[in-house]
Design a protein around this motif. Structure first.
Motif, PDB file in Angstrom:
ATOM      1  N   SER A 112       1.088  -0.791   0.127  1.00 26.76           N
ATOM      2  CA  SER A 112      -0.029  -0.631   0.246  1.00 26.76           C
ATOM      3  C   SER A 112       0.826   1.621   0.218  1.00 26.76           C
ATOM      4  CB  SER A 112      -0.823  -0.148   1.441  1.00 26.76           C
ATOM      5  OG  SER A 112       0.219   0.610   2.324  1.00 26.76           O
ATOM      6  N   PRO A 113       1.115   1.847  -0.451  1.00 25.69           N
ATOM      7  CA  PRO A 113       1.403   3.413  -0.483  1.00 25.69           C
ATOM      8  C   PRO A 113       1.552   3.862   1.001  1.00 25.69           C
ATOM      9  CG  PRO A 113      -0.553   3.869  -1.893  1.00 25.69           C
ATOM     10  CD  PRO A 113      -1.009   1.961  -1.336  1.00 25.69           C
ATOM     11  N   GLU A 114       0.534   3.956   1.656  1.00 28.02           N
ATOM     12  CA  GLU A 114       1.072   4.061   3.423  1.00 28.02           C
ATOM     13  C   GLU A 114       2.103   3.496   4.090  1.00 28.02           C
ATOM     14  OE1 GLU A 114      -3.099   5.180   1.754  1.00 28.02           O
ATOM     15  OE2 GLU A 114      -2.022   3.423   2.500  1.00 28.02           O
ATOM     16  N   ALA A 115       2.147   2.155   3.800  1.00 28.24           N
ATOM     17  CA  ALA A 115       3.312   1.068   4.195  1.00 28.24           C
ATOM     18  C   ALA A 115       4.653   1.657   3.045  1.00 28.24           C
ATOM     19  CB  ALA A 115       2.960   0.005   3.486  1.00 28.24           C
ATOM     20  N   LEU A 116       4.637   1.461   1.395  1.00 29.80           N
ATOM     21  CA  LEU A 116       5.898   1.826   1.090  1.00 29.80           C
ATOM     22  C   LEU A 116       6.242   3.198   1.933  1.00 29.80           C
ATOM     23  CD1 LEU A 116       5.803   1.342  -2.712  1.00 29.80           C
ATOM     24  CD2 LEU A 116       7.130   3.375  -1.666  1.00 29.80           C
ATOM     25  N   ARG A 117       5.449   4.157   2.271  1.00 32.02           N
ATOM     26  CA  ARG A 117       6.007   5.421   2.397  1.00 32.02           C
ATOM     27  C   ARG A 117       6.661   5.304   3.414  1.00 32.02           C
ATOM     28  NH1 ARG A 117       1.443   7.318  -0.028  1.00 32.02           N
ATOM     29  NH2 ARG A 117       2.251   9.005  -1.612  1.00 32.02           N
ATOM     30  N   ALA A 118       6.087   4.527   4.627  1.00 29.41           N
ATOM     31  CA  ALA A 118       6.939   4.425   5.714  1.00 29.41           C
ATOM     32  C   ALA A 118       7.758   3.435   5.701  1.00 29.41           C
ATOM     33  CB  ALA A 118       5.849   2.904   6.851  1.00 29.41           C
ATOM     34  N   LEU A 119       8.267   2.532   5.043  1.00 30.14           N
ATOM     35  CA  LEU A 119       9.116   1.568   4.138  1.00 30.14           C
ATOM     36  C   LEU A 119      10.167   3.013   3.707  1.00 30.14           C
ATOM     37  CD1 LEU A 119       8.498  -1.150   2.444  1.00 30.14           C
ATOM     38  CD2 LEU A 119       9.196  -1.436   4.673  1.00 30.14           C
ATOM     39  N   THR A 120      10.107   3.483   3.434  1.00 27.40           N
ATOM     40  CA  THR A 120      10.790   4.591   2.862  1.00 27.40           C
ATOM     41  C   THR A 120      11.845   5.657   3.312  1.00 27.40           C
ATOM     42  OG1 THR A 120       9.565   5.048   1.025  1.00 27.40           O
ATOM     43  CG2 THR A 120      10.784   6.603   1.223  1.00 27.40           C
ATOM     44  N   GLN A 121      11.046   5.899   4.835  1.00 27.11           N
ATOM     45  CA  GLN A 121      10.757   6.639   6.014  1.00 27.11           C
ATOM     46  C   GLN A 121      11.958   6.002   7.083  1.00 27.11           C
ATOM     47  OE1 GLN A 121       7.221   6.876   8.858  1.00 27.11           O
ATOM     48  NE2 GLN A 121       8.873   8.981   9.863  1.00 27.11           N
ATOM     49  N   ARG A 122      12.014   4.631   6.944  1.00 30.13           N
ATOM     50  CA  ARG A 122      13.435   3.903   7.414  1.00 30.13           C
ATOM     51  C   ARG A 122      14.322   3.799   6.553  1.00 30.13           C
ATOM     52  NH1 ARG A 122      12.347  -2.005   8.149  1.00 30.13           N
ATOM     53  NH2 ARG A 122      14.430  -2.068   9.178  1.00 30.13           N
ATOM     54  N   LEU A 123      14.320   4.242   5.577  1.00 30.81           N
ATOM     55  CA  LEU A 123      15.444   4.411   4.474  1.00 30.81           C
ATOM     56  C   LEU A 123      16.305   5.733   4.130  1.00 30.81           C
ATOM     57  CD1 LEU A 123      14.059   2.468   1.147  1.00 30.81           C
ATOM     58  CD2 LEU A 123      16.024   1.882   3.016  1.00 30.81           C
ATOM     59  N   GLY A 124      15.385   6.744   4.556  1.00 24.79           N
ATOM     60  CA  GLY A 124      15.846   7.715   5.256  1.00 24.79           C
ATOM     61  C   GLY A 124      16.199   8.075   6.186  1.00 24.79           C
ATOM     62  N   GLN A 125      16.574   7.255   7.319  1.00 24.13           N
ATOM     63  CA  GLN A 125      16.995   7.729   8.207  1.00 24.13           C
ATOM     64  C   GLN A 125      18.204   6.864   8.653  1.00 24.13           C
ATOM     65  OE1 GLN A 125      14.143   5.475  11.557  1.00 24.13           O
ATOM     66  NE2 GLN A 125      12.566   6.819  11.921  1.00 24.13           N
ATOM     67  N   ALA A 126      18.271   5.915   7.447  1.00 23.27           N
ATOM     68  CA  ALA A 126      19.883   5.118   7.580  1.00 23.27           C
ATOM     69  C   ALA A 126      20.391   5.918   6.330  1.00 23.27           C
ATOM     70  CB  ALA A 126      18.996   3.687   6.315  1.00 23.27           C
ATOM     71  N   ARG A 127      20.215   6.386   5.267  1.00 22.01           N
ATOM     72  CA  ARG A 127      20.738   7.334   4.627  1.00 22.01           C
ATOM     73  C   ARG A 127      21.509   8.671   5.808  1.00 22.01           C
ATOM     74  NH1 ARG A 127      19.012  11.154  -0.303  1.00 22.01           N
ATOM     75  NH2 ARG A 127      17.742  12.493   1.211  1.00 22.01           N
TER      76      ARG A 127
END
Length: 357
Positions: A57-72
């Motif tokens: 879902s878009p919401e779940a994908l954006r949550a994963l994106t947020q995790r990646l942003g924290q790693a970056r």
């Protein structure tokens, strides 16, 4: 980071497990970040695009994106790896359209991109800002030895697998007996995709030709895939011998190596133009003749297989000898360019070029 913790998926094996094992053998510090595990705080992390899209879902994908942003933000260099044209939505499904919108938003996080085939590169580049780095790193051609890159011999021979080994041996004996009286043909692959046409459906256009050939040359078609239901829908009424076998990563190569001809029909579409040469090379690496269509990643190997020669299907089934000789001639080049070790070197070079940029 693979999209799943399951080596049954080709993308997990070919683009994560095998390269990871071989990179470690080369002396690199490489590890798998399994889905759900804490993300690293340094280094380069290759993320499978399917991991994002499997959020569902878009919401779940954006949550994963947020995790990646924290790693970056912590210092990780992010690389996105694609092995399909994920931007397709042939049925214009609203839910997929929304998912792809969130996916496009995520692309800005990545320092560079890797793809499995040259045909996929321009499809991804048109979704990215000008100058974005997209590197092609092919799929390794699996061999029995490649299993050792991610799975130990004791694990492969665990008693829980003995019944599967026994069934595979019985299947091989039956196959060898059948081969003495009929040409053994094979199609193998995923049965299809939810967002693009193709897969097993491509066999449909060959069925009338195979029925005509079977009238003068005994043959049997083995379909190896992940949907017996789809197989029954397509071949249930076919007037020649055929059978279905579920994909088995531990035993498939042995069965593949004893085929007379592999059929890989695949019309050029926005989906297939991005496909790697892995299926074709997997058969050629066993010395098995291949008939297929002119996909971009197949064309460099046209001297070693029958590309767009469906009008000669009967000839190649009646006498596959000449095509088998062409297939065998490809084996040294495949070993040199697409072995697990060769592809690991390609990954090393790609990642080094990204970190130096």
């Amino acid at each position: 980071m693979p999209h799943a913790n399951n080596p049954a998926y080709a993308g997990v094996r070919l683009r994560c497990l095998i390269p990871n094992g071989e990179l470690n053998r080369l002396g690199w510090r490489s590890r798998i970040v399994w889905p759900g595990a804490p993300l690293p705080r340094q280094g380069v992390m290759v993320v499978q695009a399917k991991w994002l899209l499997d959020g569902g879902s878009p919401e779940a994908l954006r949550a994963l994106t947020q995790r990646l942003g924290q790693a970056r933000a912590a210092g990780v260099t992010l690389v996105l790896d694609s092995f399909d044209n994920y931007f397709l939505n042939e049925t214009d499904d609203p839910s997929r359209r929304a998912l792809l919108e969130a996916y496009r938003e995520a692309l800005r996080l990545f320092a560079a991109f890797t793809v499995s085939s040259p045909g996929l590169k321009p499809l991804l580049e048109q979704e990215l800002p000008a100058g974005a780095r997209v590197l092609v790193v092919g799929d390794p051609v699996e061999t029995p030895e490649a299993l050792s890159a991610y799975e130990s011999w004791p694990r492969r021979m665990h008693p829980g697998r003995w019944s599967g080994h026994w069934r595979a041996w019985q299947e091989l004996l039956e196959h060898r007996a059948a081969r003495r009286g009929a040409r053994q043909l094979m199609w193998f692959g995923n049965h299809g995709s939810a967002y693009a046409a193709g897969g097993m459906t491509e066999l449909q256009r060959l069925l009338p030709m195979l029925e005509r050939v079977a009238e003068r040359q005994p043959l049997r078609l083995t379909v190896v895939s992940n949907s017996e239901q789809r197989y029954q829908e397509l071949l249930g009424a076919a007037r020649f011998p055929h059978r279905y076998r579920t994909w088995d990563r531990l035993h498939f190569l042995r069965l593949l190596g004893e085929q007379d001809l592999v059929l890989l029909p695949s019309r050029l579409t926005a989906f297939t133009v991005a496909k790697s040469n892995n299926r074709m090379l997997l058969a050629l690496a066993q010395g098995v003749p291949v008939m297929t269509d002119p996909l971009p990643d197949y064309l460099p190997w046209k001297d070693f297989c029958a590309i767009d020669e469906w009008d000669r299907l009967a000839d190649h089934i009646v006498d596959p000898g000449a095509l088998a000789a062409r297939a065998s001639a490809a084996m040294p080049a495949i070993a040199q360019q697409y072995s697990s070790q060769a592809i690991a070197h390609d990954w090393r070079d790609a990642l080094m070029s990204i970190t130096r940029a």
